[in-house]
Write an enzyme that holds these catalytic residues in place. Structure first.
Site, short mmCIF file in Angstrom:
data_model
loop_
_atom_site.label_atom_id
_atom_site.label_comp_id
_atom_site.label_asym_id
_atom_site.label_seq_id
_atom_site.Cartn_x
_atom_site.Cartn_y
_atom_site.Cartn_z
N ASP A 31 31.79 31.00 40.70
CA ASP A 31 33.14 31.20 40.50
C ASP A 31 33.83 29.66 40.35
O ASP A 31 33.38 28.68 40.92
CB ASP A 31 33.70 31.72 41.94
CG ASP A 31 35.11 32.19 41.88
OD1 ASP A 31 35.13 33.48 41.76
OD2 ASP A 31 36.06 31.53 41.72
N LEU A 39 43.61 29.14 46.94
CA LEU A 39 42.32 28.98 47.27
C LEU A 39 41.68 29.32 48.78
O LEU A 39 40.49 29.60 48.79
CB LEU A 39 41.82 27.74 46.66
CG LEU A 39 42.13 27.63 45.29
CD1 LEU A 39 41.73 26.06 45.01
CD2 LEU A 39 41.39 28.39 44.65
N TYR A 154 46.16 40.57 28.34
CA TYR A 154 45.13 40.86 29.69
C TYR A 154 44.40 42.09 29.00
O TYR A 154 43.12 42.13 29.05
CB TYR A 154 45.97 40.94 30.66
CG TYR A 154 44.95 41.38 31.91
CD1 TYR A 154 44.06 40.62 32.33
CD2 TYR A 154 45.09 42.70 32.20
CE1 TYR A 154 43.04 41.20 33.26
CE2 TYR A 154 44.17 43.16 33.34
CZ TYR A 154 43.16 42.51 33.80
OH TYR A 154 42.27 42.77 34.88
#
Length: 328
Positions: A31, A39, A154
């Site tokens: 990742d 985060l 997307y």
């Protein structure tokens, strides 16, 4: 088994890595910790995976890196039996602003993995696709034969990636499966999703905001159902080379969803309406007949049941999760 999970610090990938590690598998997570959302949520996903490994006979390793790094991808795939590819640049609306990044990550990154998997001869490649590949519905529910005419960069990038995966499966005799997810939600979900926003706003006395008139419908899929479909593919090979819908048992209007969450948490609030985004799909609803036939898939949560479970989880984890939702 040795399993590589790309995007394994994200929402779906994090739950997959946790499940696999808890089941005693050796899991490596790749990742890049992209700051698309806070985060700290990704850090909680990593912690959950490590805790699951510690409580089982499995192992968990986190590697910070990018699927666009072909050399790194090749090295990691060389040590894997299975690859679960969840890494992607997410977001329908942001893709309109920067379509080339979506091509680089979602298409180029997928090709890096497919090349490495083909060369190493892994057991199976399973990738996350999306209901966004369908675009404007010609009929509902969508089955896998419905035309794929995405209306956002997307959606176009996810369609290209899954077509590459299925083409590799055909041309190189390579076991690959694309799972088309329909709006996944649940604990540790991305904070910019409708359900998390509605719950957070209502808990803090703010009215839910609906984009458009609220008659748009969605097929929301609870995370536990997504996990079961993926876990089945550790053993089941009937689906190789195919794209398969993984959705819920029903769908719901966005307005009705907001009302139900509002009525549970703050019934005195009025709904607020704002302008709808052009890239948003008007309706989504999955036919899961192919998933049932090939994988024995059956969604175990209705939307209302899943939302109720998410609200309970939200209350229990509000101290750390809510500030991240409200600041995103």
């Amino acid at each position: 088994m040795r399993i590589l999970v790309t995007g394994g610090a994200g929402f779906i990938g994090g739950h997959l890595a946790e499940r696999f590690a808890g089941d005693g598998h050796d899991v490596v997570v790749l990742d890049n910790r992209d700051p698309f959302y806070d985060l700290d949520i990704k850090s909680h996903n990593v912690e959950a995976g490590r805790a699951a490994a510690d409580a089982s006979d499995g192992s968990y390793e986190f590697v910070e890196g990018d699927v666009r790094d072909a050399e790194l991808v090749t090295d990691l795939v060389a040590d894997a039996d299975y690859v679960y590819h969840q890494a992607a640049q997410a977001g329908v609306r942001p893709s309109v602003e920067n379509p080339r990044k979506y091509d680089e990550v979602n298409v180029g990154g997928t090709l890096n993995l497919l090349d490495a998997c083909r060369d190493e001869g892994i057991e199976r490649f399973v990738m996350a696709s999306s209901s966004s590949v369908y675009g404007v519905p010609q009929y509902l529910p969508y089955d896998e034969e419905h035309p794929t005419t995405p209306v956002s960069p997307y959606g176009a990038s996810k369609l290209a990636a899954e077509r590459y995966a299925c083409a590799y499966s055909e041309v190189y005799d390579f076991p690959a499966v694309a799972l088309r997810y329909f709006t996944v939600y649940g604990p540790r979900m991305r904070p910019n999703m409708a359900i998390s926003n509605f719950v957070s706003r209502c808990m803090n006395g703010d009215p839910p905001i609906i984009y458009g008139d609220g008659t748009q419908t969605r097929d929301f899929t609870y995370i536990d159902d997504i996990l079961e479909a993926n876990v089945t593919l550790l053993e089941e090979d009937a689906a190789d080379g195919q794209a398969i819908n993984i959705g819920s048992t029903d769908n719901i209007e966005i307005k009705t969803l907001a009302e139900e969450i509002r009525d549970q948490l703050a019934p005195e609030l009025e709904l607020v309406y704002e302008e709808r985004h052009d890239a948003d799909a008007e309706h989504t609803h999955a036919s899961t007949e192919r998933a049932s036939e090939l994988l024995g898939y059956e969604a175990s949560h209705t939307i209302r049941e899943g939302v109720s479970k998410f609200i309970d989880w939200y209350r229990e984890n509000r101290e750390w999760y809510e500030p991240l939702v409200r600041n995103s």
